[in-house]
Write a protein that holds these residues in place. Structure first.
Motif, PDB file in Angstrom:
ATOM      1  N   PHE A  70     -16.143  -1.670   3.812  1.00 15.56           N
ATOM      2  CA  PHE A  70     -16.445  -3.262   4.322  1.00 15.56           C
ATOM      3  C   PHE A  70     -17.657  -2.463   5.281  1.00 15.56           C
ATOM      4  O   PHE A  70     -18.020  -1.976   6.307  1.00 15.56           O
ATOM      5  CB  PHE A  70     -15.954  -3.912   5.347  1.00 15.56           C
ATOM      6  CG  PHE A  70     -16.325  -5.861   6.341  1.00 15.56           C
ATOM      7  CD1 PHE A  70     -16.926  -5.974   5.417  1.00 15.56           C
ATOM      8  CD2 PHE A  70     -16.930  -5.597   7.215  1.00 15.56           C
ATOM      9  CE1 PHE A  70     -17.995  -7.472   5.608  1.00 15.56           C
ATOM     10  CE2 PHE A  70     -17.576  -5.658   8.030  1.00 15.56           C
ATOM     11  CZ  PHE A  70     -17.922  -7.052   7.083  1.00 15.56           C
ATOM     12  N   THR A  71     -18.882  -3.272   5.118  1.00 17.53           N
ATOM     13  CA  THR A  71     -20.042  -3.352   6.305  1.00 17.53           C
ATOM     14  C   THR A  71     -20.709  -4.892   6.353  1.00 17.53           C
ATOM     15  O   THR A  71     -21.320  -5.227   5.309  1.00 17.53           O
ATOM     16  CB  THR A  71     -21.207  -2.300   5.404  1.00 17.53           C
ATOM     17  OG1 THR A  71     -20.641  -0.689   5.655  1.00 17.53           O
ATOM     18  CG2 THR A  71     -22.191  -2.446   6.588  1.00 17.53           C
ATOM     19  N   SER A  72     -20.367  -5.299   7.541  1.00 16.68           N
ATOM     20  CA  SER A  72     -21.713  -6.136   7.985  1.00 16.68           C
ATOM     21  C   SER A  72     -22.538  -6.604   7.335  1.00 16.68           C
ATOM     22  O   SER A  72     -23.491  -7.952   7.048  1.00 16.68           O
ATOM     23  CB  SER A  72     -20.978  -6.449   9.500  1.00 16.68           C
ATOM     24  OG  SER A  72     -22.058  -6.150  10.056  1.00 16.68           O
ATOM     25  N   ALA A  73     -23.914  -5.689   7.367  1.00 14.14           N
ATOM     26  CA  ALA A  73     -24.822  -5.827   6.965  1.00 14.14           C
ATOM     27  C   ALA A  73     -24.658  -6.165   5.566  1.00 14.14           C
ATOM     28  O   ALA A  73     -25.552  -6.937   5.242  1.00 14.14           O
ATOM     29  CB  ALA A  73     -26.161  -4.440   7.051  1.00 14.14           C
ATOM     30  N   ASP A  74     -23.904  -6.300   4.399  1.00 13.09           N
ATOM     31  CA  ASP A  74     -24.117  -6.085   3.524  1.00 13.09           C
ATOM     32  C   ASP A  74     -23.226  -6.867   2.668  1.00 13.09           C
ATOM     33  O   ASP A  74     -23.299  -8.411   1.987  1.00 13.09           O
ATOM     34  CB  ASP A  74     -23.090  -5.050   2.719  1.00 13.09           C
ATOM     35  CG  ASP A  74     -24.289  -3.224   2.477  1.00 13.09           C
ATOM     36  OD1 ASP A  74     -25.301  -3.837   2.429  1.00 13.09           O
ATOM     37  OD2 ASP A  74     -23.731  -3.087   2.524  1.00 13.09           O
ATOM     38  N   MET A  75     -21.973  -7.134   3.752  1.00 11.50           N
ATOM     39  CA  MET A  75     -21.203  -9.016   3.544  1.00 11.50           C
ATOM     40  C   MET A  75     -21.008  -9.439   4.985  1.00 11.50           C
ATOM     41  O   MET A  75     -20.465  -8.772   5.832  1.00 11.50           O
ATOM     42  CB  MET A  75     -20.460  -8.114   2.322  1.00 11.50           C
ATOM     43  CG  MET A  75     -19.089  -9.335   1.716  1.00 11.50           C
ATOM     44  SD  MET A  75     -18.001  -8.851   0.821  1.00 11.50           S
ATOM     45  CE  MET A  75     -18.486  -9.280  -0.891  1.00 11.50           C
ATOM     46  N   ASP A  98     -15.813 -12.755   6.378  1.00 10.79           N
ATOM     47  CA  ASP A  98     -15.036 -13.723   5.819  1.00 10.79           C
ATOM     48  C   ASP A  98     -14.878 -14.095   4.680  1.00 10.79           C
ATOM     49  O   ASP A  98     -13.607 -13.810   3.130  1.00 10.79           O
ATOM     50  CB  ASP A  98     -15.381 -15.342   5.960  1.00 10.79           C
ATOM     51  CG  ASP A  98     -15.284 -16.032   7.090  1.00 10.79           C
ATOM     52  OD1 ASP A  98     -14.232 -14.959   8.380  1.00 10.79           O
ATOM     53  OD2 ASP A  98     -15.706 -17.011   8.447  1.00 10.79           O
ATOM     54  N   ASP A  99     -16.078 -13.453   3.806  1.00 19.27           N
ATOM     55  CA  ASP A  99     -15.995 -13.573   2.545  1.00 19.27           C
ATOM     56  C   ASP A  99     -15.211 -12.359   2.011  1.00 19.27           C
ATOM     57  O   ASP A  99     -14.515 -12.344   0.670  1.00 19.27           O
ATOM     58  CB  ASP A  99     -17.649 -13.045   1.478  1.00 19.27           C
ATOM     59  CG  ASP A  99     -18.232 -14.935   1.652  1.00 19.27           C
ATOM     60  OD1 ASP A  99     -17.921 -15.597   1.965  1.00 19.27           O
ATOM     61  OD2 ASP A  99     -19.265 -14.392   2.053  1.00 19.27           O
ATOM     62  N   TRP A 100     -15.662 -11.347   2.536  1.00 26.69           N
ATOM     63  CA  TRP A 100     -14.653  -9.805   1.918  1.00 26.69           C
ATOM     64  C   TRP A 100     -12.769  -9.883   2.452  1.00 26.69           C
ATOM     65  O   TRP A 100     -12.717  -9.704   1.149  1.00 26.69           O
ATOM     66  CB  TRP A 100     -15.009  -8.459   3.144  1.00 26.69           C
ATOM     67  CG  TRP A 100     -14.916  -6.953   2.503  1.00 26.69           C
ATOM     68  CD1 TRP A 100     -15.416  -6.431   1.997  1.00 26.69           C
ATOM     69  CD2 TRP A 100     -13.366  -6.494   3.226  1.00 26.69           C
ATOM     70  NE1 TRP A 100     -14.461  -5.350   1.625  1.00 26.69           N
ATOM     71  CE2 TRP A 100     -13.290  -5.281   2.536  1.00 26.69           C
ATOM     72  CE3 TRP A 100     -12.703  -7.268   4.409  1.00 26.69           C
ATOM     73  CZ2 TRP A 100     -12.290  -4.492   2.858  1.00 26.69           C
ATOM     74  CZ3 TRP A 100     -11.487  -6.566   4.151  1.00 26.69           C
ATOM     75  CH2 TRP A 100     -11.481  -5.306   3.993  1.00 26.69           C
ATOM     76  N   GLU A 101     -12.597 -10.463   3.482  1.00 26.24           N
ATOM     77  CA  GLU A 101     -11.556 -11.224   3.525  1.00 26.24           C
ATOM     78  C   GLU A 101     -10.582 -11.652   2.069  1.00 26.24           C
ATOM     79  O   GLU A 101      -9.510 -11.290   1.770  1.00 26.24           O
ATOM     80  CB  GLU A 101     -10.788 -11.391   4.904  1.00 26.24           C
ATOM     81  CG  GLU A 101      -9.511 -12.005   4.939  1.00 26.24           C
ATOM     82  CD  GLU A 101      -9.363 -12.560   6.414  1.00 26.24           C
ATOM     83  OE1 GLU A 101      -8.514 -12.932   7.119  1.00 26.24           O
ATOM     84  OE2 GLU A 101     -10.469 -13.377   6.925  1.00 26.24           O
TER      85      GLU A 101
END
Length: 117
Positions: A62-67, A70-73
């Motif tokens: 996971f990278t917050s720059a890409d996603m 909450d969506d990733w979770e």
């Protein structure tokens, strides 16, 4: 009391959350589970430039720059759920509904033993 029995496995918390901040540098948090890692990211996502979750193999998952976290979770929970219910397909010759590749019915077990001789 464990009666003198000690755990046979230890977990080192090898899921890592990396919080990268242009001003403060990088901070690492060891987490015992993905749930813990998600909590750390959510608590710090607005205070850092980028938040990353690294799995046990060293892969960035996971990278917050890409996603958005909450969506990733949501995707992670959905994938976790689908893996827990995935059962390998097995065609029982006796049409037993409770016969699976890893949990054979009695007739299939008997056949397997007979095939060994």
């Amino acid at each position: 009391m464990t009666g003198g029995l000690e755990p046979t496995e230890e977990y080192d918390g090898s899921i890592t959350v990396r919080l990268l901040d242009d001003a403060a540098g990088t901070k690492e948090h060891r987490c015992g589970s993905y749930e813990d890692a998600i909590t750390v990211v959510k608590a710090n996502q607005y205070d850092v430039t980028v938040a990353k979750i690294e799995d046990r193999d060293g892969n960035i998952v996971f990278t917050s720059a890409d996603m958005d976290i909450d969506d990733w979770e949501s995707v992670w929970r959905q994938e976790k759920r689908s893996q827990s219910v995935h059962v390998e397909a097995y065609d029982c010759p006796y049409d037993s509904v409770s016969c699976f590749a890893d949990d054979l019915c009695v007739q299939c077990k008997i056949d397997r033993v007979q095939d060994q001789y």
